[in-house]
Design a protein around this motif. Sequence first.
Motif, PDB file in Angstrom:
ATOM      1  N   GLY A 144     -51.203   5.594  42.515  1.00  0.00           N
ATOM      2  CA  GLY A 144     -51.208   4.480  43.328  1.00  0.00           C
ATOM      3  C   GLY A 144     -50.010   3.683  42.527  1.00  0.00           C
ATOM      4  N   GLN A 145     -50.422   3.403  41.272  1.00  0.00           N
ATOM      5  CA  GLN A 145     -49.696   2.533  40.305  1.00  0.00           C
ATOM      6  C   GLN A 145     -48.454   2.937  40.143  1.00  0.00           C
ATOM      7  N   GLN A 146     -48.036   4.253  39.825  1.00  0.00           N
ATOM      8  CA  GLN A 146     -46.823   4.834  39.549  1.00  0.00           C
ATOM      9  C   GLN A 146     -45.964   4.365  41.022  1.00  0.00           C
ATOM     10  N   GLN A 147     -46.674   4.724  42.317  1.00  0.00           N
ATOM     11  CA  GLN A 147     -45.766   4.528  43.272  1.00  0.00           C
ATOM     12  C   GLN A 147     -45.485   3.086  43.368  1.00  0.00           C
ATOM     13  N   ARG A 148     -46.320   2.157  42.864  1.00  0.00           N
ATOM     14  CA  ARG A 148     -45.789   0.665  43.101  1.00  0.00           C
ATOM     15  C   ARG A 148     -44.546   0.443  42.036  1.00  0.00           C
ATOM     16  N   VAL A 149     -44.666   0.984  41.023  1.00  0.00           N
ATOM     17  CA  VAL A 149     -43.648   0.846  40.029  1.00  0.00           C
ATOM     18  C   VAL A 149     -42.284   1.391  40.618  1.00  0.00           C
ATOM     19  N   ALA A 150     -42.211   2.805  41.472  1.00  0.00           N
ATOM     20  CA  ALA A 150     -41.231   3.290  42.064  1.00  0.00           C
ATOM     21  C   ALA A 150     -40.761   2.222  43.113  1.00  0.00           C
ATOM     22  N   LEU A 151     -41.715   1.664  43.759  1.00  0.00           N
ATOM     23  CA  LEU A 151     -41.232   0.492  44.659  1.00  0.00           C
ATOM     24  C   LEU A 151     -40.500  -0.357  44.119  1.00  0.00           C
ATOM     25  N   ALA A 152     -41.064  -1.103  42.760  1.00  0.00           N
ATOM     26  CA  ALA A 152     -40.586  -2.222  42.201  1.00  0.00           C
ATOM     27  C   ALA A 152     -39.149  -1.892  41.743  1.00  0.00           C
ATOM     28  N   ARG A 153     -39.159  -0.504  41.219  1.00  0.00           N
ATOM     29  CA  ARG A 153     -37.614  -0.118  40.742  1.00  0.00           C
ATOM     30  C   ARG A 153     -36.545  -0.042  42.053  1.00  0.00           C
ATOM     31  N   ALA A 154     -36.976   0.397  43.045  1.00  0.00           N
ATOM     32  CA  ALA A 154     -36.160   0.416  44.082  1.00  0.00           C
ATOM     33  C   ALA A 154     -35.813  -1.102  44.499  1.00  0.00           C
ATOM     34  N   LEU A 155     -36.699  -2.112  44.626  1.00  0.00           N
ATOM     35  CA  LEU A 155     -36.434  -3.297  45.092  1.00  0.00           C
ATOM     36  C   LEU A 155     -35.755  -4.081  43.930  1.00  0.00           C
ATOM     37  N   ALA A 156     -35.625  -3.676  42.562  1.00  0.00           N
ATOM     38  CA  ALA A 156     -35.064  -4.524  41.415  1.00  0.00           C
ATOM     39  C   ALA A 156     -33.580  -4.747  41.790  1.00  0.00           C
ATOM     40  N   VAL A 157     -32.810  -3.903  42.423  1.00  0.00           N
ATOM     41  CA  VAL A 157     -31.536  -3.762  42.348  1.00  0.00           C
ATOM     42  C   VAL A 157     -31.227  -4.790  43.740  1.00  0.00           C
ATOM     43  N   GLN A 158     -32.172  -5.606  44.299  1.00  0.00           N
ATOM     44  CA  GLN A 158     -31.996  -6.660  45.713  1.00  0.00           C
ATOM     45  C   GLN A 158     -31.188  -5.641  46.636  1.00  0.00           C
ATOM     46  N   PRO A 159     -31.977  -4.627  47.008  1.00  0.00           N
ATOM     47  CA  PRO A 159     -31.000  -3.673  48.309  1.00  0.00           C
ATOM     48  C   PRO A 159     -31.023  -4.620  49.280  1.00  0.00           C
ATOM     49  N   ALA A 160     -29.998  -4.514  50.202  1.00  0.00           N
ATOM     50  CA  ALA A 160     -29.970  -4.788  51.389  1.00  0.00           C
ATOM     51  C   ALA A 160     -30.710  -3.530  52.335  1.00  0.00           C
ATOM     52  N   ILE A 161     -30.741  -2.492  51.777  1.00  0.00           N
ATOM     53  CA  ILE A 161     -31.442  -1.446  52.636  1.00  0.00           C
ATOM     54  C   ILE A 161     -32.413  -0.677  51.562  1.00  0.00           C
ATOM     55  N   LEU A 162     -33.678  -0.545  52.073  1.00  0.00           N
ATOM     56  CA  LEU A 162     -34.597   0.080  51.525  1.00  0.00           C
ATOM     57  C   LEU A 162     -34.984   1.377  51.950  1.00  0.00           C
ATOM     58  N   LEU A 163     -34.856   2.429  51.318  1.00  0.00           N
ATOM     59  CA  LEU A 163     -35.125   3.707  51.559  1.00  0.00           C
ATOM     60  C   LEU A 163     -36.342   4.445  51.053  1.00  0.00           C
ATOM     61  N   LEU A 164     -37.259   4.640  51.874  1.00  0.00           N
ATOM     62  CA  LEU A 164     -38.654   5.108  51.310  1.00  0.00           C
ATOM     63  C   LEU A 164     -38.975   6.598  51.990  1.00  0.00           C
ATOM     64  N   ASP A 165     -38.828   7.455  51.108  1.00  0.00           N
ATOM     65  CA  ASP A 165     -38.987   9.009  51.429  1.00  0.00           C
ATOM     66  C   ASP A 165     -40.618   9.332  51.218  1.00  0.00           C
ATOM     67  N   GLU A 166     -41.316   9.282  52.406  1.00  0.00           N
ATOM     68  CA  GLU A 166     -42.644   9.813  52.241  1.00  0.00           C
ATOM     69  C   GLU A 166     -43.394   9.008  50.940  1.00  0.00           C
ATOM     70  N   PRO A 167     -43.163   7.785  50.783  1.00  0.00           N
ATOM     71  CA  PRO A 167     -43.530   7.138  49.544  1.00  0.00           C
ATOM     72  C   PRO A 167     -45.246   7.286  49.484  1.00  0.00           C
ATOM     73  N   PHE A 168     -45.927   7.556  50.390  1.00  0.00           N
ATOM     74  CA  PHE A 168     -47.293   7.603  50.309  1.00  0.00           C
ATOM     75  C   PHE A 168     -48.014   8.861  50.107  1.00  0.00           C
ATOM     76  N   ALA A 169     -47.189   9.994  50.444  1.00  0.00           N
ATOM     77  CA  ALA A 169     -47.647  11.337  50.304  1.00  0.00           C
ATOM     78  C   ALA A 169     -48.767  11.655  49.459  1.00  0.00           C
ATOM     79  N   ALA A 170     -48.327  11.183  47.972  1.00  0.00           N
ATOM     80  CA  ALA A 170     -49.403  11.745  46.933  1.00  0.00           C
ATOM     81  C   ALA A 170     -50.588  10.594  46.704  1.00  0.00           C
ATOM     82  N   LEU A 171     -50.761   9.760  47.668  1.00  0.00           N
ATOM     83  CA  LEU A 171     -51.906   8.688  47.730  1.00  0.00           C
ATOM     84  C   LEU A 171     -53.032   9.282  48.392  1.00  0.00           C
ATOM     85  N   ASP A 172     -54.312   8.713  47.959  1.00  0.00           N
ATOM     86  CA  ASP A 172     -55.501   9.155  49.047  1.00  0.00           C
ATOM     87  C   ASP A 172     -55.625   7.882  50.121  1.00  0.00           C
TER      88      ASP A 172
END
Length: 354
Positions: A144-172
Amino acid sequence: MNALIQAGQALLLDRITHRYAGHTTVDAVTLDIEGGELIALLGPSGCGKTTLVRIMAGLVRQTAGRVMVAGRPIDALPPNRRPVGIVFQSYALFPHMSVADNVAYGLAARGTARAAQRTGAARMLELVQLGHLADRLPRALSGGQQQRVALARALAVQPAILLLDEPFAALDKNLRLDMQIEIKRIQRLAGTTTILVTHDQEEALSMADRVAVLSAGRLEQFAPPTEVYDQPASLFVNSFVGQVNRLQGTLAEDGAVRLDAGGIISVRTAALPPGSRVTVCLRPEHLRFAADCIPATLELALPLGPTVVHEVRFGDGSTAKITEPREAGAAPRQPGTQVHVATAGPGMASAFAA
Ligand SMILES: Nc1ncnc2c1ncn2[C@@H]1O[C@H](COP(=O)(O)OP(=O)(O)OP(=O)(O)O)[C@@H](O)[C@H]1O
Ligand SMILES: [Mg+2]
């Protein structure tokens, strides 16, 4: 927050088609998405969801069609020049880089100065509540922490569009819910236009402003969650989203269907000539026990906490599930009982060409 993340911009997928080695993976998909909307791309494995996301991110060049952000085509831009952040299906952190360096990666790739990379990454890690783990390596984090890091990485570039490809698949299940709430929170605050890929219909219905249902590369329906559930545009949507009973029948003159199972019921959609063979779709909660209509035999009654699920068998051998609220202390109906089944109200059955 608005200083951290650019407010969302409109995204238009204009008749996007993609073929891999002659096989059409995405078939003339048009999605007109407003700035700040959260859209779920919902469909079974292999229907083209990841391909569409990769096209938006510039990682795959579509065979035909255009991608427009805020009214401007972005097809000529390489991935690192697009106003897009992506969280991949497997979240793919760089294993040899610290959490902070992972988050700063997109900024580094865009040529941001070192000090600005560090402050940008730190702010994003605060946003996903992982500031205290900035110096760790990914392998020392939970999924779950890795997933949040991946989310932070995607948001860091201040995207106008956020693309999330099955971001929760590995989580309980619990972590999944936390992350769903987290994403909804960030998305609401920042107004980031967000595309969430999922094959989980509950996730799509609960999180999205509108749901795009895909089947074999084609867009079957693009509508708010309640509309997709209540007024499915096709037999595929009706079956893929929510539970459904399918009954065969023949369309009569007056928008009613004479069921093979016995009885006549009125249907909502049927732009078909009278006499057509149709498949009637009815959700289990849209059927009830009644004094007449379709005779059946009760085969099973399963009390599931707040509801009871029944299975009935009709005269032609077909079966259906019926869900009704469970009254406290009420004894379940006995298997073998003769019953009658009716729709719970008008406009609840859909008919599609059989
Ligand atoms: N690089 C490729 N070369 C050839 N075919 C591909 C390639 N990538 C994907 N495909 C095919 O395109 C189709 C759509 O794949 P895609 O990854 O978009 O599906 P998906 O909807 O994301 O599925 P899942 O839910 O399993 O992730 C599949 O039939 C897949 O095998
Ligand atoms: Mg995929």
